[in-house]
Write a protein that holds these residues in place. Structure first.
Motif, PDB file in Angstrom:
ATOM      1  N   ALA A 135       0.854  -1.191   0.000  1.00 19.34           N
ATOM      2  CA  ALA A 135       0.000   0.000   0.000  1.00 19.34           C
ATOM      3  C   ALA A 135       0.886   1.235   0.000  1.00 19.34           C
ATOM      4  CB  ALA A 135      -0.924   0.006   1.214  1.00 19.34           C
ATOM      5  N   TRP A 136       0.618   2.150  -0.936  1.00 14.36           N
ATOM      6  CA  TRP A 136       1.375   3.402  -0.996  1.00 14.36           C
ATOM      7  C   TRP A 136       0.566   4.460  -1.727  1.00 14.36           C
ATOM      8  CZ3 TRP A 136       3.653   4.822  -5.937  1.00 14.36           C
ATOM      9  CH2 TRP A 136       3.586   3.825  -6.916  1.00 14.36           C
ATOM     10  N   GLN A 137       1.038   5.713  -1.618  1.00 15.21           N
ATOM     11  CA  GLN A 137       0.295   6.855  -2.157  1.00 15.21           C
ATOM     12  C   GLN A 137       0.797   7.198  -3.561  1.00 15.21           C
ATOM     13  OE1 GLN A 137       1.145   9.160   1.532  1.00 15.21           O
ATOM     14  NE2 GLN A 137      -1.007   9.778   1.376  1.00 15.21           N
ATOM     15  N   ARG A 138       0.253   6.532  -4.539  1.00 15.78           N
ATOM     16  CA  ARG A 138       0.676   6.734  -5.926  1.00 15.78           C
ATOM     17  C   ARG A 138       0.163   8.048  -6.506  1.00 15.78           C
ATOM     18  NH1 ARG A 138      -1.381   5.728 -11.024  1.00 15.78           N
ATOM     19  NH2 ARG A 138      -3.342   5.033 -10.091  1.00 15.78           N
ATOM     20  N   MET A 139      -0.984   8.523  -6.048  1.00 11.29           N
ATOM     21  CA  MET A 139      -1.681   9.625  -6.695  1.00 11.29           C
ATOM     22  C   MET A 139      -1.278  11.015  -6.201  1.00 11.29           C
ATOM     23  SD  MET A 139      -3.615   8.204  -8.927  1.00 11.29           S
ATOM     24  CE  MET A 139      -4.774   9.522  -9.313  1.00 11.29           C
ATOM     25  N   LEU A 140      -0.270  11.128  -5.357  1.00  8.17           N
ATOM     26  CA  LEU A 140       0.119  12.438  -4.833  1.00  8.17           C
ATOM     27  C   LEU A 140       0.460  13.409  -5.961  1.00  8.17           C
ATOM     28  CD1 LEU A 140       2.424  11.319  -1.878  1.00  8.17           C
ATOM     29  CD2 LEU A 140       0.115  12.272  -1.715  1.00  8.17           C
ATOM     30  N   PRO A 141       0.142  14.695  -5.797  1.00  6.10           N
ATOM     31  CA  PRO A 141       0.428  15.673  -6.852  1.00  6.10           C
ATOM     32  C   PRO A 141       1.920  15.985  -6.932  1.00  6.10           C
ATOM     33  CG  PRO A 141      -0.456  16.784  -4.931  1.00  6.10           C
ATOM     34  CD  PRO A 141      -0.551  15.310  -4.644  1.00  6.10           C
ATOM     35  N   GLN A 151      -6.321  12.557  -3.969  1.00  8.51           N
ATOM     36  CA  GLN A 151      -4.921  12.350  -4.325  1.00  8.51           C
ATOM     37  C   GLN A 151      -4.128  11.678  -3.205  1.00  8.51           C
ATOM     38  OE1 GLN A 151      -4.138  16.493  -5.110  1.00  8.51           O
ATOM     39  NE2 GLN A 151      -4.114  16.180  -7.336  1.00  8.51           N
ATOM     40  N   ALA A 152      -4.616  11.774  -1.983  1.00  7.77           N
ATOM     41  CA  ALA A 152      -3.876  11.257  -0.828  1.00  7.77           C
ATOM     42  C   ALA A 152      -4.199   9.803  -0.504  1.00  7.77           C
ATOM     43  CB  ALA A 152      -4.158  12.126   0.395  1.00  7.77           C
ATOM     44  N   VAL A 153      -5.019   9.136  -1.312  1.00  7.65           N
ATOM     45  CA  VAL A 153      -5.423   7.767  -0.994  1.00  7.65           C
ATOM     46  C   VAL A 153      -4.229   6.820  -0.983  1.00  7.65           C
ATOM     47  CG1 VAL A 153      -7.763   8.042  -1.889  1.00  7.65           C
ATOM     48  CG2 VAL A 153      -5.937   7.244  -3.417  1.00  7.65           C
ATOM     49  N   TRP A 154      -4.335   5.795  -0.151  1.00  7.32           N
ATOM     50  CA  TRP A 154      -3.361   4.707  -0.120  1.00  7.32           C
ATOM     51  C   TRP A 154      -3.935   3.553  -0.937  1.00  7.32           C
ATOM     52  CZ3 TRP A 154       1.382   4.514   2.555  1.00  7.32           C
ATOM     53  CH2 TRP A 154       1.688   5.667   3.288  1.00  7.32           C
ATOM     54  N   GLU A 155      -3.275   3.235  -2.042  1.00 11.12           N
ATOM     55  CA  GLU A 155      -3.747   2.161  -2.910  1.00 11.12           C
ATOM     56  C   GLU A 155      -3.312   0.805  -2.360  1.00 11.12           C
ATOM     57  OE1 GLU A 155      -3.894   4.474  -7.205  1.00 11.12           O
ATOM     58  OE2 GLU A 155      -2.375   2.920  -6.870  1.00 11.12           O
ATOM     59  N   LEU A 156      -4.249  -0.125  -2.313  1.00  7.48           N
ATOM     60  CA  LEU A 156      -3.973  -1.494  -1.877  1.00  7.48           C
ATOM     61  C   LEU A 156      -3.712  -2.334  -3.121  1.00  7.48           C
ATOM     62  CD1 LEU A 156      -4.051  -3.145   0.849  1.00  7.48           C
ATOM     63  CD2 LEU A 156      -6.274  -3.980   0.065  1.00  7.48           C
ATOM     64  N   ARG A 157      -2.510  -2.935  -3.219  1.00  8.67           N
ATOM     65  CA  ARG A 157      -2.091  -3.601  -4.445  1.00  8.67           C
ATOM     66  C   ARG A 157      -1.627  -5.025  -4.135  1.00  8.67           C
ATOM     67  NH1 ARG A 157      -1.850   0.730  -8.054  1.00  8.67           N
ATOM     68  NH2 ARG A 157      -1.239  -0.772  -9.643  1.00  8.67           N
ATOM     69  N   LEU A 158      -2.070  -5.981  -4.963  1.00  7.90           N
ATOM     70  CA  LEU A 158      -1.793  -7.405  -4.769  1.00  7.90           C
ATOM     71  C   LEU A 158      -0.842  -7.904  -5.851  1.00  7.90           C
ATOM     72  CD1 LEU A 158      -2.552 -10.123  -3.310  1.00  7.90           C
ATOM     73  CD2 LEU A 158      -4.367 -10.355  -5.031  1.00  7.90           C
ATOM     74  N   SER A 159       0.113  -8.749  -5.468  1.00  3.09           N
ATOM     75  CA  SER A 159       1.053  -9.313  -6.438  1.00  3.09           C
ATOM     76  C   SER A 159       1.259 -10.802  -6.187  1.00  3.09           C
ATOM     77  CB  SER A 159       2.396  -8.574  -6.379  1.00  3.09           C
ATOM     78  OG  SER A 159       2.922  -8.574  -5.064  1.00  3.09           O
ATOM     79  N   LYS A 223       9.096  19.959   5.184  1.00  2.00           N
ATOM     80  CA  LYS A 223       9.665  18.838   5.915  1.00  2.00           C
ATOM     81  C   LYS A 223       9.019  17.524   5.486  1.00  2.00           C
ATOM     82  CE  LYS A 223      12.614  20.819   8.742  1.00  2.00           C
ATOM     83  NZ  LYS A 223      14.058  20.450   8.745  1.00  2.00           N
ATOM     84  N   GLY A 224       9.798  16.455   5.567  1.00  2.00           N
ATOM     85  CA  GLY A 224       9.281  15.132   5.266  1.00  2.00           C
ATOM     86  C   GLY A 224       9.269  14.838   3.778  1.00  2.00           C
ATOM     87  N   TRP A 225       8.633  13.728   3.431  1.00  2.00           N
ATOM     88  CA  TRP A 225       8.572  13.281   2.042  1.00  2.00           C
ATOM     89  C   TRP A 225       7.485  14.023   1.270  1.00  2.00           C
ATOM     90  CZ3 TRP A 225      12.403  10.704   0.052  1.00  2.00           C
ATOM     91  CH2 TRP A 225      13.157   9.833   0.838  1.00  2.00           C
ATOM     92  N   LYS A 226       7.829  14.494   0.077  1.00  4.42           N
ATOM     93  CA  LYS A 226       6.892  15.143  -0.835  1.00  4.42           C
ATOM     94  C   LYS A 226       7.097  14.556  -2.232  1.00  4.42           C
ATOM     95  CE  LYS A 226       5.918  18.162   2.469  1.00  4.42           C
ATOM     96  NZ  LYS A 226       4.615  18.176   3.188  1.00  4.42           N
ATOM     97  N   ARG A 227       6.025  14.482  -2.999  1.00  3.16           N
ATOM     98  CA  ARG A 227       6.144  14.001  -4.379  1.00  3.16           C
ATOM     99  C   ARG A 227       6.843  15.054  -5.237  1.00  3.16           C
ATOM    100  NH1 ARG A 227       3.209  10.223  -6.552  1.00  3.16           N
ATOM    101  NH2 ARG A 227       4.110   9.171  -4.727  1.00  3.16           N
ATOM    102  N   THR A 261       9.394   4.819  -6.506  1.00  2.00           N
ATOM    103  CA  THR A 261       8.573   3.611  -6.510  1.00  2.00           C
ATOM    104  C   THR A 261       8.000   3.428  -7.907  1.00  2.00           C
ATOM    105  OG1 THR A 261       7.940   4.054  -4.204  1.00  2.00           O
ATOM    106  CG2 THR A 261       6.661   2.399  -5.397  1.00  2.00           C
ATOM    107  N   ILE A 262       7.955   2.177  -8.357  1.00  4.19           N
ATOM    108  CA  ILE A 262       7.395   1.887  -9.674  1.00  4.19           C
ATOM    109  C   ILE A 262       6.563   0.617  -9.590  1.00  4.19           C
ATOM    110  CG2 ILE A 262       9.403   0.554 -10.477  1.00  4.19           C
ATOM    111  CD1 ILE A 262       8.986   2.020 -13.231  1.00  4.19           C
ATOM    112  N   ILE A 263       5.423   0.614 -10.273  1.00  2.73           N
ATOM    113  CA  ILE A 263       4.543  -0.551 -10.293  1.00  2.73           C
ATOM    114  C   ILE A 263       5.213  -1.668 -11.079  1.00  2.73           C
ATOM    115  CG2 ILE A 263       2.311  -1.416 -11.091  1.00  2.73           C
ATOM    116  CD1 ILE A 263       1.238   1.439 -10.725  1.00  2.73           C
ATOM    117  N   GLY A 264       5.218  -2.863 -10.525  1.00  2.00           N
ATOM    118  CA  GLY A 264       5.859  -3.981 -11.191  1.00  2.00           C
ATOM    119  C   GLY A 264       5.142  -4.381 -12.471  1.00  2.00           C
TER     120      GLY A 264
END
Length: 306
Positions: A135-141, A151-159, A223-227, A261-264
């Motif tokens: 789960a990570w925030q792919r949609m950040l601006p 945009q702040a949603v945490w996407e749940l991804r299965l592999s 401060k912190g992580w930003k896209r 981060t990159i989608i597999g």
């Protein structure tokens, strides 16, 4: 003239069937599969038949999603779509006319695969293949802007995969002896990961293209992580290059650390890189990397050593 009630009933039946189909096979995207957003209390189980059951809470209810039918990824091709899961959001009723999730028997063992970032849960199946939920925030601006709720949603991804993971290679240098710069490649089983068709803004229009999502830490954005930005890896080569320049009224986003981060490809996991920034300009190092870029960019007309 009054309408035919039989036609009305037929339309209602078709609508119901369409809704059921949407519930059973809700996703056709090929990647670590996007299952849902802002999920909580996630549980992953895998049965002896190779089906996975992903249970979680989202949007005010408990979901039980069956997933099956895909593993790893195929090389980029225009002949067929990338591999993708079959998904049943009804917990089995839409596929088998019974609530499979209620009697699902888990045979998955503790996870024994490679380390993954953004990991929620994972396990290793009886056949030795691995299943993971990230789960990570792919949609950040981009450019450190404040995200909206959407945009702040945490996407749940299965592999689901076996064997080696995709390889994300990222190197750092400077562009024009001033701007911090990233370059690298994305490969799977020794071959470039790339798509064939995109929009004018770099959004993939097929199931093979991938965007790289770059974040910056403790930068002029705050401060912190930003896209910082998200951009497409290049067709045919899977390579990329990116400089931390100004973008309109936004400041240069160079920070103390960077991550990407990159989608597999296919249904392989999402891949992550992180490193400190290079810091103060080092002319000797930059000259060495400049020469390395010249050979690295061979065959890629979209990047050049500057």
């Amino acid at each position: 003239m009054p309408s035919d009630p039989r036609g009305h009933h037929l339309l209602l039946r078709l609508a119901a069937l369409s809704a059921l189909a949407a519930a059973v096979f809700a996703s056709t995207a090929s990647a670590s599969e996007l299952i849902d957003r802002n999920a909580a209390n996630v549980k992953l189980q895998v049965g002896a038949s190779g089906q996975a059951l992903l249970s979680y809470e989202a949007r005010g209810k408990r979901w039980n999603v069956l997933a099956w039918g895909a593993e790893n990824a195929i090389a980029p091709t225009t002949a067929r779509p990338q591999v993708a899961f079959k998904l049943d959001y009804s917990g089995g009723y839409g596929t088998y006319k019974r609530d499979v999730w209620k009697t699902f028997r888990n045979s998955c063992r503790p996870y024994s695969g490679s380390e993954l970032q953004w990991l929620v849960t994972a396990c290793t199946a009886a056949d030795g293949s691995h299943w993971a939920v990230q789960a990570w925030q792919r949609m950040l601006p981009n450019y450190g802007l404040v995200p909206t709720a959407k945009q702040a949603v945490w996407e749940l991804r299965l592999s689901h995969w076996s064997g080696e993971l995709p390889q994300l290679t990222v190197k750092q240098n400077w562009a024009y002896r001033s701007f911090e710069h990233l370059f690298g490649s994305f490969t799977y089983q020794g071959r470039p990961v790339h798509g064939f068709r995109t929009t004018s803004t770099g959004q993939p229009l097929d199931t093979f293209g991938r965007n790289l999502y770059v974040d910056t830490y403790d930068s002029a954005y705050g401060k912190g992580w930003k896209r910082e930005n998200s951009f497409l890896v290049h067709k045919d080569t899977g390579k990329f290059c990116y400089g931390f320049y100004t973008h309109g009224a936004r400041p240069v986003g160079a920070g103390a650390r960077y991550r990407a981060t990159i989608i597999g490809p296919g249904v392989t996991p999402d891949v992550y890189w992180e490193s400190d920034s290079l810091g103060a300009y080092d002319r000797d190092f930059d000259l060495r990397m400049h020469e390395e870029q010249k050979s690295f960019y061979a065959g890629d007309g979209l990047c050049k050593a500057v």
